[in-house]
Design a protein around this motif. Structure first.
Motif, PDB file in Angstrom:
ATOM      1  N   MET A   1      26.722 -55.184 -46.847  1.00  0.00           N
ATOM      2  CA  MET A   1      27.648 -55.942 -46.332  1.00  0.00           C
ATOM      3  C   MET A   1      28.692 -56.224 -48.458  1.00  0.00           C
ATOM      4  O   MET A   1      29.820 -55.910 -48.115  1.00  0.00           O
ATOM      5  CB  MET A   1      27.497 -57.085 -46.764  1.00  0.00           C
ATOM      6  CG  MET A   1      27.260 -57.811 -44.728  1.00  0.00           C
ATOM      7  SD  MET A   1      28.006 -56.362 -43.628  1.00  0.00           S
ATOM      8  CE  MET A   1      29.893 -57.890 -44.140  1.00  0.00           C
ATOM      9  N   THR A   2      27.946 -55.963 -49.443  1.00  0.00           N
ATOM     10  CA  THR A   2      28.355 -55.500 -50.717  1.00  0.00           C
ATOM     11  C   THR A   2      28.863 -54.420 -50.575  1.00  0.00           C
ATOM     12  O   THR A   2      30.428 -54.444 -51.417  1.00  0.00           O
ATOM     13  CB  THR A   2      27.046 -55.907 -51.804  1.00  0.00           C
ATOM     14  OG1 THR A   2      26.958 -57.301 -51.360  1.00  0.00           O
ATOM     15  CG2 THR A   2      27.787 -56.008 -52.698  1.00  0.00           C
ATOM     16  N   LEU A   3      28.696 -53.475 -50.476  1.00  0.00           N
ATOM     17  CA  LEU A   3      29.224 -52.241 -50.782  1.00  0.00           C
ATOM     18  C   LEU A   3      30.601 -51.841 -49.630  1.00  0.00           C
ATOM     19  O   LEU A   3      31.224 -51.330 -49.863  1.00  0.00           O
ATOM     20  CB  LEU A   3      28.744 -51.061 -49.986  1.00  0.00           C
ATOM     21  CG  LEU A   3      26.860 -50.808 -51.330  1.00  0.00           C
ATOM     22  CD1 LEU A   3      26.150 -49.529 -50.103  1.00  0.00           C
ATOM     23  CD2 LEU A   3      27.567 -50.330 -52.737  1.00  0.00           C
ATOM     24  N   ILE A   4      30.448 -52.741 -48.161  1.00  0.00           N
ATOM     25  CA  ILE A   4      31.479 -52.626 -47.254  1.00  0.00           C
ATOM     26  C   ILE A   4      33.045 -53.481 -48.022  1.00  0.00           C
ATOM     27  O   ILE A   4      33.763 -53.109 -48.273  1.00  0.00           O
ATOM     28  CB  ILE A   4      31.354 -52.925 -46.136  1.00  0.00           C
ATOM     29  CG1 ILE A   4      30.176 -52.118 -45.573  1.00  0.00           C
ATOM     30  CG2 ILE A   4      32.390 -53.084 -45.503  1.00  0.00           C
ATOM     31  CD1 ILE A   4      29.523 -52.829 -44.296  1.00  0.00           C
ATOM     32  N   ALA A   5      32.780 -54.185 -49.074  1.00  0.00           N
ATOM     33  CA  ALA A   5      33.571 -55.393 -49.337  1.00  0.00           C
ATOM     34  C   ALA A   5      34.141 -54.050 -50.574  1.00  0.00           C
ATOM     35  O   ALA A   5      35.246 -54.495 -50.610  1.00  0.00           O
ATOM     36  CB  ALA A   5      32.769 -56.725 -49.706  1.00  0.00           C
ATOM     37  N   ASP A   6      32.838 -53.617 -51.434  1.00  0.00           N
ATOM     38  CA  ASP A   6      33.561 -53.308 -52.503  1.00  0.00           C
ATOM     39  C   ASP A   6      34.361 -52.206 -52.111  1.00  0.00           C
ATOM     40  O   ASP A   6      35.522 -52.361 -52.445  1.00  0.00           O
ATOM     41  CB  ASP A   6      32.448 -52.475 -53.680  1.00  0.00           C
ATOM     42  CG  ASP A   6      32.669 -52.474 -54.481  1.00  0.00           C
ATOM     43  OD1 ASP A   6      34.090 -52.569 -55.090  1.00  0.00           O
ATOM     44  OD2 ASP A   6      32.069 -52.457 -55.345  1.00  0.00           O
ATOM     45  N   GLY A   7      34.326 -51.156 -51.120  1.00  0.00           N
ATOM     46  CA  GLY A   7      34.739 -50.014 -50.611  1.00  0.00           C
ATOM     47  C   GLY A   7      36.397 -50.494 -50.003  1.00  0.00           C
ATOM     48  O   GLY A   7      37.438 -49.870 -50.076  1.00  0.00           O
ATOM     49  N   MET A   8      36.255 -52.010 -49.836  1.00  0.00           N
ATOM     50  CA  MET A   8      37.880 -52.628 -48.765  1.00  0.00           C
ATOM     51  C   MET A   8      38.649 -53.396 -49.872  1.00  0.00           C
ATOM     52  O   MET A   8      39.722 -53.891 -49.736  1.00  0.00           O
ATOM     53  CB  MET A   8      37.127 -53.572 -48.015  1.00  0.00           C
ATOM     54  CG  MET A   8      36.423 -53.133 -47.138  1.00  0.00           C
ATOM     55  SD  MET A   8      37.736 -51.824 -45.878  1.00  0.00           S
ATOM     56  CE  MET A   8      39.091 -52.548 -45.452  1.00  0.00           C
ATOM     57  N   GLY A   9      38.026 -53.735 -51.386  1.00  0.00           N
ATOM     58  CA  GLY A   9      38.601 -53.655 -52.604  1.00  0.00           C
ATOM     59  C   GLY A   9      38.364 -54.849 -52.962  1.00  0.00           C
ATOM     60  O   GLY A   9      39.173 -55.530 -53.493  1.00  0.00           O
ATOM     61  N   TYR A  10      37.444 -55.454 -52.317  1.00  0.00           N
ATOM     62  CA  TYR A  10      37.077 -56.684 -52.582  1.00  0.00           C
ATOM     63  C   TYR A  10      35.501 -56.919 -53.565  1.00  0.00           C
ATOM     64  O   TYR A  10      34.575 -56.835 -52.796  1.00  0.00           O
ATOM     65  CB  TYR A  10      36.507 -58.038 -51.395  1.00  0.00           C
ATOM     66  CG  TYR A  10      37.545 -58.397 -50.760  1.00  0.00           C
ATOM     67  CD1 TYR A  10      39.002 -58.976 -50.933  1.00  0.00           C
ATOM     68  CD2 TYR A  10      38.736 -57.005 -50.011  1.00  0.00           C
ATOM     69  CE1 TYR A  10      39.493 -59.633 -50.022  1.00  0.00           C
ATOM     70  CE2 TYR A  10      39.526 -57.795 -48.727  1.00  0.00           C
ATOM     71  CZ  TYR A  10      40.224 -58.472 -49.138  1.00  0.00           C
ATOM     72  OH  TYR A  10      41.014 -58.203 -48.522  1.00  0.00           O
ATOM     73  N   HIS A  11      35.408 -57.098 -55.201  1.00  0.00           N
ATOM     74  CA  HIS A  11      34.621 -56.856 -55.740  1.00  0.00           C
ATOM     75  C   HIS A  11      33.514 -57.814 -55.763  1.00  0.00           C
ATOM     76  O   HIS A  11      34.349 -59.180 -55.821  1.00  0.00           O
ATOM     77  CB  HIS A  11      34.492 -55.955 -56.741  1.00  0.00           C
ATOM     78  CG  HIS A  11      33.612 -56.003 -57.698  1.00  0.00           C
ATOM     79  ND1 HIS A  11      32.861 -54.781 -57.622  1.00  0.00           N
ATOM     80  CD2 HIS A  11      33.103 -56.519 -59.044  1.00  0.00           C
ATOM     81  CE1 HIS A  11      31.732 -55.157 -58.535  1.00  0.00           C
ATOM     82  NE2 HIS A  11      31.985 -55.692 -59.730  1.00  0.00           N
ATOM     83  N   VAL A  12      32.242 -58.262 -55.556  1.00  0.00           N
ATOM     84  CA  VAL A  12      31.630 -58.782 -55.316  1.00  0.00           C
ATOM     85  C   VAL A  12      30.428 -58.178 -56.533  1.00  0.00           C
ATOM     86  O   VAL A  12      29.590 -57.274 -57.195  1.00  0.00           O
ATOM     87  CB  VAL A  12      30.665 -59.182 -54.817  1.00  0.00           C
ATOM     88  CG1 VAL A  12      29.586 -60.412 -54.830  1.00  0.00           C
ATOM     89  CG2 VAL A  12      31.359 -59.660 -53.237  1.00  0.00           C
ATOM     90  N   PRO A  13      30.266 -59.528 -58.017  1.00  0.00           N
ATOM     91  CA  PRO A  13      29.601 -58.952 -59.419  1.00  0.00           C
ATOM     92  C   PRO A  13      28.231 -59.003 -58.953  1.00  0.00           C
ATOM     93  O   PRO A  13      27.805 -59.226 -57.940  1.00  0.00           O
ATOM     94  CB  PRO A  13      29.883 -60.090 -60.095  1.00  0.00           C
ATOM     95  CG  PRO A  13      31.393 -60.822 -59.639  1.00  0.00           C
ATOM     96  CD  PRO A  13      31.571 -60.815 -58.365  1.00  0.00           C
ATOM     97  N   LYS A  14      27.988 -57.755 -59.699  1.00  0.00           N
ATOM     98  CA  LYS A  14      25.964 -57.030 -59.169  1.00  0.00           C
ATOM     99  C   LYS A  14      25.023 -58.767 -59.804  1.00  0.00           C
ATOM    100  O   LYS A  14      24.286 -59.127 -58.839  1.00  0.00           O
ATOM    101  CB  LYS A  14      25.555 -56.626 -59.798  1.00  0.00           C
ATOM    102  CG  LYS A  14      26.378 -54.730 -59.454  1.00  0.00           C
ATOM    103  CD  LYS A  14      26.121 -54.366 -58.664  1.00  0.00           C
ATOM    104  CE  LYS A  14      26.040 -53.496 -57.844  1.00  0.00           C
ATOM    105  NZ  LYS A  14      28.022 -53.164 -58.100  1.00  0.00           N
ATOM    106  N   GLY A  15      25.755 -59.492 -60.743  1.00  0.00           N
ATOM    107  CA  GLY A  15      24.643 -60.490 -60.465  1.00  0.00           C
ATOM    108  C   GLY A  15      25.076 -61.491 -60.403  1.00  0.00           C
ATOM    109  O   GLY A  15      23.632 -62.053 -59.658  1.00  0.00           O
ATOM    110  N   TYR A  16      25.787 -61.845 -59.021  1.00  0.00           N
ATOM    111  CA  TYR A  16      25.429 -62.369 -57.668  1.00  0.00           C
ATOM    112  C   TYR A  16      24.559 -62.123 -57.258  1.00  0.00           C
ATOM    113  O   TYR A  16      23.928 -62.685 -56.557  1.00  0.00           O
ATOM    114  CB  TYR A  16      26.807 -63.172 -57.422  1.00  0.00           C
ATOM    115  CG  TYR A  16      27.751 -63.836 -58.186  1.00  0.00           C
ATOM    116  CD1 TYR A  16      27.405 -64.357 -58.973  1.00  0.00           C
ATOM    117  CD2 TYR A  16      28.964 -63.551 -58.147  1.00  0.00           C
ATOM    118  CE1 TYR A  16      28.735 -65.326 -59.799  1.00  0.00           C
ATOM    119  CE2 TYR A  16      30.307 -64.527 -58.695  1.00  0.00           C
ATOM    120  CZ  TYR A  16      30.149 -64.907 -59.904  1.00  0.00           C
ATOM    121  OH  TYR A  16      29.912 -66.104 -60.471  1.00  0.00           O
TER     122      TYR A  16
END
Length: 254
Positions: free
Chosen positions: A212-227
């Motif tokens: 889900m994080t990869l999908i969000a990143d690809g959609m332009g919503y970057h989730v910090p890896k630290g979280y």
């Protein structure tokens, strides 16, 4: 002497403390990013017949190393993958975004399928599920899936590495060091996961979250890896305490 003259410019960074700091940071980053890959590889190869599991892990990780080194050799092309190729919902999608979304969807599908096989009563008990999974997965299919997912993580990590250093040699060293750690840790991690059924479900939950994080990143919503890694670490700590409690209870029963 000519060989030394040829290599000397590529290793000029050895006298630069900033370059050493970048090397250490990149190695740590590659190792941490490799955790995602290792979890996937462990779950996937544990579904193979026992005699093929270790071989599949070695072949998959070794092939992944070759692929990453080849990708580094085409780094100028990889960097161009961040250029938008089309716009949808006011967001410019690049080839990197498309690769991340495709990889995320693959991870979500794979994790959901594995959870279904573990939980659906129609498939019988856990031992029968494992046997069924073993029959369904071949060595070639396992290695193909390992390479498919590693391609996604490789493109993302290489683009990140470019923002940290311009020294291609540092990137090569970081990749080789990280993959070496993966090779050493693959068998122990896979055996640990296989010996603890509850860890399998936790690991599948991690894969869902990463997908889900990869999908969000690809959609332009970057989730910090630290979280992401903080959540994974906390969950692993809680499960570790549960395992310790179960072990002490079983020991007390004797």
């Amino acid at each position: 002497m000519p060989i030394i003259d040829f290599l000397a410019p590529h290793f000029a960074f050895l006298g630069d403390p900033t370059a050493w700091a970048a090397l250490v940071t990149l190695v740590v980053m590659e190792v941490v990013l490799g955790i995602d890959n290792l979890i996937f590889i462990s779950i996937l190869t544990n579904k193979l017949p026992p005699e093929h599991q270790s071989r599949a892990r070695r072949l998959g990780i070794s092939a992944a190393l070759v692929m990453r080194l080849v990708l580094l050799a085409t780094i100028s092309f990889i960097v161009q993958l961040t250029t938008p190729v089309f716009t949808l919902f006011d967001h410019g999608f690049s080839w990197r975004d498309i690769i991340l979304i495709a990889g995320g969807l693959f991870l979500v599908w794979k994790a959901t399928t594995e959870i279904h096989h573990s939980m659906d009563p129609a498939h019988g008990d856990g031992a029968q599920n494992a046997a069924s999974g073993t029959l369904q997965l071949t060595l070639g299919a396992a290695i193909f899936q390992i390479l498919l997912l590693d391609l996604v993580f490789s493109v993302d990590s290489i683009i990140t590495a470019v923002g940290m250093t311009d020294e291609i040699v540092i990137m090569y060293i970081a990749v080789i060091a990280a993959v070496t750690v993966m090779l050493l840790a693959a068998d122990p991690l896979a055996k640990f996961i296989a010996a603890n059924p509850t860890i399998v479900m936790l690991a599948l939950g991690f894969l869902l979250m990463i997908g889900m994080t990869l999908i969000a990143d690809g959609m332009g919503y970057h989730v910090p890896k630290g979280y992401i890694y903080a959540a994974m670490g906390f969950s692993a700590l809680v499960e570790g305490l549960n395992m310790l409690a179960r072990h002490r209870r079983s020991g007390g029963g004797h």
